[in-house]
Design an enzyme around this catalytic site. Sequence first.
Site, mmCIF file in Angstrom:
data_model
loop_
_atom_site.group_PDB
_atom_site.id
_atom_site.type_symbol
_atom_site.label_atom_id
_atom_site.label_comp_id
_atom_site.label_asym_id
_atom_site.label_seq_id
_atom_site.Cartn_x
_atom_site.Cartn_y
_atom_site.Cartn_z
ATOM 1 N N ASP A 1 -3.765 -3.064 1.483
ATOM 2 C CA ASP A 1 -3.405 -2.100 0.732
ATOM 3 C C ASP A 1 -3.067 -0.788 1.514
ATOM 4 O O ASP A 1 -4.216 -0.241 2.109
ATOM 5 C CB ASP A 1 -4.713 -1.690 -0.287
ATOM 6 N N ILE A 2 -1.812 -0.515 1.801
ATOM 7 C CA ILE A 2 -1.459 0.544 2.705
ATOM 8 C C ILE A 2 -1.232 1.618 2.195
ATOM 9 O O ILE A 2 -0.082 1.769 1.520
ATOM 10 C CB ILE A 2 -0.327 -0.058 3.832
ATOM 11 N N GLU A 3 -1.942 2.827 2.238
ATOM 12 C CA GLU A 3 -1.690 3.938 1.174
ATOM 13 C C GLU A 3 -2.042 5.079 2.248
ATOM 14 O O GLU A 3 -2.649 4.970 3.342
ATOM 15 C CB GLU A 3 -2.861 3.985 0.175
ATOM 16 N N ASN A 4 -1.623 6.474 1.734
ATOM 17 C CA ASN A 4 -2.054 7.707 2.398
ATOM 18 C C ASN A 4 -1.518 7.700 3.670
ATOM 19 O O ASN A 4 -0.623 6.923 4.311
ATOM 20 C CB ASN A 4 -3.583 7.696 2.221
#
Length: 560
Positions: free
Chosen positions: A379-382
């Site tokens: 989950d690749i975020e920010n």
Amino acid sequence: MRDTLRRSRHRLLALLGTAALAMAGAIALPGTAEAANVLTNPGFESGSLSPWSCTGNLGSVVSSPVHGGTKALAGAVSSSDTAQCSQTVAVQPSTTYSLSGWVRGSYVYLGVNGGSSTWTSSPSAYSQLTTSFTTTASQTSATIYVHGWYAQGTYYADDISLDGPGGGGGDTQAPTAPTGLTSTAKTSSTVSLSWGTSTDNVGVTAYDIYSGSNQVLSVSGTSGTVTGLAASTAYTFTVKARDAAGNSSAASGAVSVTTSAGTGGGTGFTQAAPYLYEGWGDPPSPSTVMSATGIKWFTMAFVLDSGGCNPSWDGSRPLTGGVDQTAINQIRAAGGDIVPSFGGWSGSKLGANCSSASALAGALQKVITAYGLKAIDMDIENSDEFENEAVQAKILTALKTVKANNPGLRTIVTFGTSTTGPTYYGNRLIEQAQSLNAGIDVFTIMPFDFGGGADMYGNTVAAAEGLKTKLKSTFGWDDATAYSHIGISGMNGLSDQSETTTPAIWTQIRDWSNSHHIARLAFWSVNRDRGCAGGGVVSNCSGISQNTWQFTSITAGFTG
């Protein structure tokens, strides 16, 4: 999810097949000095399967549940494969041997090829199986096996012992290395290999096929087909010869093969897996949810860095032995499985903090090994991961590594989106996946947090169509292939920005997903899948009027 809930996101049966052939006149093995366990790696404490080999690539070494030591074997039985794991050893002719082992699961068998076998059903605790057999007058090797039964769920085995005198007459000479390894055929999920015959002072009994450092198949002849592979993915294979005394040759020369895209280019992988988070939100009993809805998969949130590139649940709960493992055991006991999600919106993330792609791959492997995983999600975020192109590349390279080392493992990346498709960084992620040949199975978008009053069905479909267009242009796929690599991860009820996804809207999204045969459907989260009209955006209910577990029930109808 921005600052509120996204902050928390980081967070029968009969004896068939190998039938028993009771050995007449078998007697208990005398307790002499010659009696010893002649199996290699009997408790799987090496952390690898070798020299055991498992059908269908369905065996793995796990850290829990174990009977003794710190490792055990897990056999992920399917509807068409019993996940039989076996080892061939040198024995002495006309000699009685005692075979025993500790097993856990429904209908687990222990035996010797052509000889006796025994079984038990012990789903909740380890139970010991014992049998004995006597070798024939000319027998110099025996193949010991353990397996489960079709569609009966994962079994576990540990501390397997074959007591008796070793064979081989002190043979310590290894066979010569196989030569001429070549690929003779391939599909989207299989690679067929052949090689030249090895020689040995006594005789070659098996050839072990490796993908990277992992043994994936063992055969008696000079050809074999590795199954359970991912489409459009590069693999590197080697082969070693093995004799009855357990001596292994040096590896053959390597051959690299990229699997084909297959009919329509699809991955053959679909997953309905809503998020379940043990870190907050009054976590429900997974078995209760499964019984009420029919859901089989859960996305478990979140695996983070507990310091030093070491994975743990939420960065604070132990990787094994805690509430997360309890939930996973409950899910698997009910016939389901999980995909862990690494990362999320906030917290100390492995992707950002591990020093290199190889270090990150090592951290991912710890989780894969601990739970015998079939799939993982990043989950690749920010700004620390999603908006950092170097970290994107590190994550993709690590995923490529673990995929090569774990044949059949499915890899998923999850990231935010605009209403019309990937943003700049989403496009960059897809482009890097292509240039690195990372072999990502599913690109999952999170179509929410567009702003209050958004058309959640229309915007979700538009975002997915935009992703399809990007995948087509980047990978050269047709429509069907691109759809088969798409995932959607929504947010049930009220989102962080007070958008509303009702059960009726989610049903529309699911039906669109089925009609376009995408790969994955998820939502955040099962913890919130309870009604509380007017309750706002909170952790343990959806903020709208709904039936308990209604979104999960709808998701269970996703078939891809």
